[in-house]
Design a protein around this motif. Structure first.
Motif, mmCIF file in Angstrom:
data_model
loop_
_atom_site.group_PDB
_atom_site.id
_atom_site.type_symbol
_atom_site.label_atom_id
_atom_site.label_comp_id
_atom_site.label_asym_id
_atom_site.label_seq_id
_atom_site.Cartn_x
_atom_site.Cartn_y
_atom_site.Cartn_z
ATOM 1 N N ASN A 136 0.826 -1.211 0.000
ATOM 2 C CA ASN A 136 0.000 0.000 0.000
ATOM 3 C C ASN A 136 0.863 1.264 0.000
ATOM 4 O OD1 ASN A 136 0.978 0.010 2.592
ATOM 5 N ND2 ASN A 136 -1.013 0.131 3.576
ATOM 6 N N GLU A 137 2.146 1.124 -0.313
ATOM 7 C CA GLU A 137 3.049 2.264 -0.224
ATOM 8 C C GLU A 137 2.737 3.366 -1.227
ATOM 9 O OE1 GLU A 137 7.230 2.029 -1.925
ATOM 10 O OE2 GLU A 137 6.703 -0.098 -1.837
ATOM 11 N N HIS A 138 2.059 3.057 -2.313
ATOM 12 C CA HIS A 138 1.739 4.071 -3.323
ATOM 13 C C HIS A 138 0.270 4.499 -3.284
ATOM 14 C CE1 HIS A 138 5.647 3.506 -5.151
ATOM 15 N NE2 HIS A 138 5.444 2.208 -5.179
ATOM 16 N N ASP A 139 -0.473 4.096 -2.286
ATOM 17 C CA ASP A 139 -1.911 4.338 -2.282
ATOM 18 C C ASP A 139 -2.292 5.811 -2.420
ATOM 19 O OD1 ASP A 139 -2.383 1.666 -2.183
ATOM 20 O OD2 ASP A 139 -3.445 1.681 -0.270
ATOM 21 N N ALA A 140 -1.577 6.715 -1.776
ATOM 22 C CA ALA A 140 -1.924 8.143 -1.867
ATOM 23 C C ALA A 140 -1.832 8.616 -3.320
ATOM 24 C CB ALA A 140 -1.022 8.974 -0.972
ATOM 25 N N THR A 141 -0.776 8.227 -4.007
ATOM 26 C CA THR A 141 -0.609 8.594 -5.418
ATOM 27 C C THR A 141 -1.683 7.942 -6.274
ATOM 28 O OG1 THR A 141 1.776 8.817 -5.137
ATOM 29 C CG2 THR A 141 0.975 8.477 -7.380
ATOM 30 N N LEU A 142 -1.957 6.673 -6.013
ATOM 31 C CA LEU A 142 -2.946 5.947 -6.805
ATOM 32 C C LEU A 142 -4.344 6.517 -6.604
ATOM 33 C CD1 LEU A 142 -1.643 2.308 -6.307
ATOM 34 C CD2 LEU A 142 -1.106 3.934 -8.133
ATOM 35 N N ARG A 143 -4.656 6.948 -5.401
ATOM 36 C CA ARG A 143 -5.974 7.545 -5.141
ATOM 37 C C ARG A 143 -6.156 8.826 -5.957
ATOM 38 N NH1 ARG A 143 -5.172 5.118 0.063
ATOM 39 N NH2 ARG A 143 -6.897 3.679 0.414
ATOM 40 N N LYS A 144 -5.081 9.587 -6.125
ATOM 41 C CA LYS A 144 -5.155 10.805 -6.944
ATOM 42 C C LYS A 144 -5.414 10.449 -8.404
ATOM 43 C CE LYS A 144 -2.191 13.521 -3.939
ATOM 44 N NZ LYS A 144 -0.872 14.153 -3.767
ATOM 45 N N ILE A 145 -4.793 9.374 -8.874
ATOM 46 C CA ILE A 145 -5.027 8.919 -10.243
ATOM 47 C C ILE A 145 -6.485 8.486 -10.395
ATOM 48 C CG2 ILE A 145 -4.468 7.125 -11.943
ATOM 49 C CD1 ILE A 145 -1.566 7.220 -10.780
ATOM 50 N N CYS A 146 -6.975 7.725 -9.439
ATOM 51 C CA CYS A 146 -8.365 7.254 -9.486
ATOM 52 C C CYS A 146 -9.359 8.422 -9.490
ATOM 53 C CB CYS A 146 -8.666 6.352 -8.302
ATOM 54 S SG CYS A 146 -7.890 4.733 -8.385
ATOM 55 N N ALA A 147 -9.051 9.451 -8.746
ATOM 56 C CA ALA A 147 -9.964 10.592 -8.647
ATOM 57 C C ALA A 147 -10.190 11.259 -10.007
ATOM 58 C CB ALA A 147 -9.430 11.607 -7.649
ATOM 59 N N ARG A 148 -9.247 11.099 -10.923
ATOM 60 C CA ARG A 148 -9.362 11.689 -12.264
ATOM 61 C C ARG A 148 -9.884 10.703 -13.307
ATOM 62 N NH1 ARG A 148 -3.793 12.483 -11.549
ATOM 63 N NH2 ARG A 148 -3.514 11.543 -13.595
ATOM 64 N N ARG A 179 -15.225 -11.983 -2.859
ATOM 65 C CA ARG A 179 -13.965 -11.699 -2.191
ATOM 66 C C ARG A 179 -12.874 -12.733 -2.480
ATOM 67 N NH1 ARG A 179 -16.389 -7.448 -1.691
ATOM 68 N NH2 ARG A 179 -16.920 -6.507 0.284
ATOM 69 N N ASN A 180 -13.130 -13.667 -3.345
ATOM 70 C CA ASN A 180 -12.170 -14.743 -3.571
ATOM 71 C C ASN A 180 -11.078 -14.342 -4.569
ATOM 72 O OD1 ASN A 180 -14.080 -14.599 -5.548
ATOM 73 N ND2 ASN A 180 -14.294 -16.803 -5.816
ATOM 74 N N GLY A 181 -9.938 -13.988 -4.041
ATOM 75 C CA GLY A 181 -8.776 -13.737 -4.873
ATOM 76 C C GLY A 181 -8.746 -12.408 -5.596
ATOM 77 N N VAL A 182 -9.610 -11.474 -5.245
ATOM 78 C CA VAL A 182 -9.603 -10.157 -5.879
ATOM 79 C C VAL A 182 -8.892 -9.197 -4.940
ATOM 80 C CG1 VAL A 182 -11.043 -8.283 -6.749
ATOM 81 C CG2 VAL A 182 -11.784 -10.643 -7.034
ATOM 82 N N TRP A 183 -7.755 -8.664 -5.401
ATOM 83 C CA TRP A 183 -7.072 -7.703 -4.559
ATOM 84 C C TRP A 183 -6.500 -6.579 -5.379
ATOM 85 C CZ3 TRP A 183 -5.301 -12.791 -4.773
ATOM 86 C CH2 TRP A 183 -4.117 -13.002 -5.448
ATOM 87 N N GLY A 184 -6.225 -5.494 -4.716
ATOM 88 C CA GLY A 184 -5.700 -4.307 -5.376
ATOM 89 C C GLY A 184 -6.458 -3.085 -4.910
ATOM 90 N N LEU A 185 -6.175 -1.957 -5.545
ATOM 91 C CA LEU A 185 -6.849 -0.704 -5.230
ATOM 92 C C LEU A 185 -7.902 -0.477 -6.307
ATOM 93 C CD1 LEU A 185 -6.757 1.738 -3.286
ATOM 94 C CD2 LEU A 185 -5.428 2.901 -5.043
ATOM 95 N N TYR A 186 -9.130 -0.289 -5.897
ATOM 96 C CA TYR A 186 -10.241 -0.124 -6.828
ATOM 97 C C TYR A 186 -10.902 1.221 -6.620
ATOM 98 C CZ TYR A 186 -9.735 -5.048 -7.693
ATOM 99 O OH TYR A 186 -9.232 -6.263 -8.047
ATOM 100 N N GLY A 187 -10.901 2.034 -7.639
ATOM 101 C CA GLY A 187 -11.584 3.321 -7.571
ATOM 102 C C GLY A 187 -11.005 4.275 -6.557
ATOM 103 N N GLY A 188 -9.818 3.965 -6.066
ATOM 104 C CA GLY A 188 -9.199 4.823 -5.058
ATOM 105 C C GLY A 188 -9.831 4.700 -3.692
ATOM 106 N N VAL A 189 -10.725 3.746 -3.538
ATOM 107 C CA VAL A 189 -11.463 3.618 -2.284
ATOM 108 C C VAL A 189 -11.234 2.273 -1.616
ATOM 109 C CG1 VAL A 189 -13.771 3.558 -1.265
ATOM 110 C CG2 VAL A 189 -13.247 5.203 -3.052
#
Length: 88
Positions: A33-45, A61-71
């Motif tokens: 999650n080290e890049h989450d702040a940057t990724l959330r900004k990308i998602c916001a656009r 919830r089976n095997g789905v991971w990552g950052l989705y929609g910045g949320v």
């Protein structure tokens, strides 16, 4: 049609007409999650942010991971922990 199927179809429809800003960026599916702040900004656009969020909130919830929609941030260990808690 279930809520997860509806959310998946809405995401697919959005992907047919728009290219999300996360395409090709492996940070979005990293377990870190080290890049989450940057990724959330990308998602916001992103033009399909809302469809992505809806899918993440409704997807199985089976095997789905990552950052989705910045949320929604899910990691593989979180999925495993949740399964273990349910089994107890």
């Amino acid at each position: 049609m279930s809520s997860s199927e509806t959310a998946w179809q809405a995401l697919q429809d959005a992907l047919a007409v728009s290219t999300p800003l996360c395409v090709g960026d492996s940070r979005f599916t990293s377990e870190s999650n080290e890049h989450d702040a940057t990724l959330r900004k990308i998602c916001a656009r992103c033009p399909i942010q809302q469809q992505c969020i809806n899918y993440a909130r409704n997807a199985p919830r089976n095997g789905v991971w990552g950052l989705y929609g910045g949320v929604v941030r899910r990691t593989q260990p979180q999925v495993k922990e949740r399964r273990a808690a349910i089994r107890q």
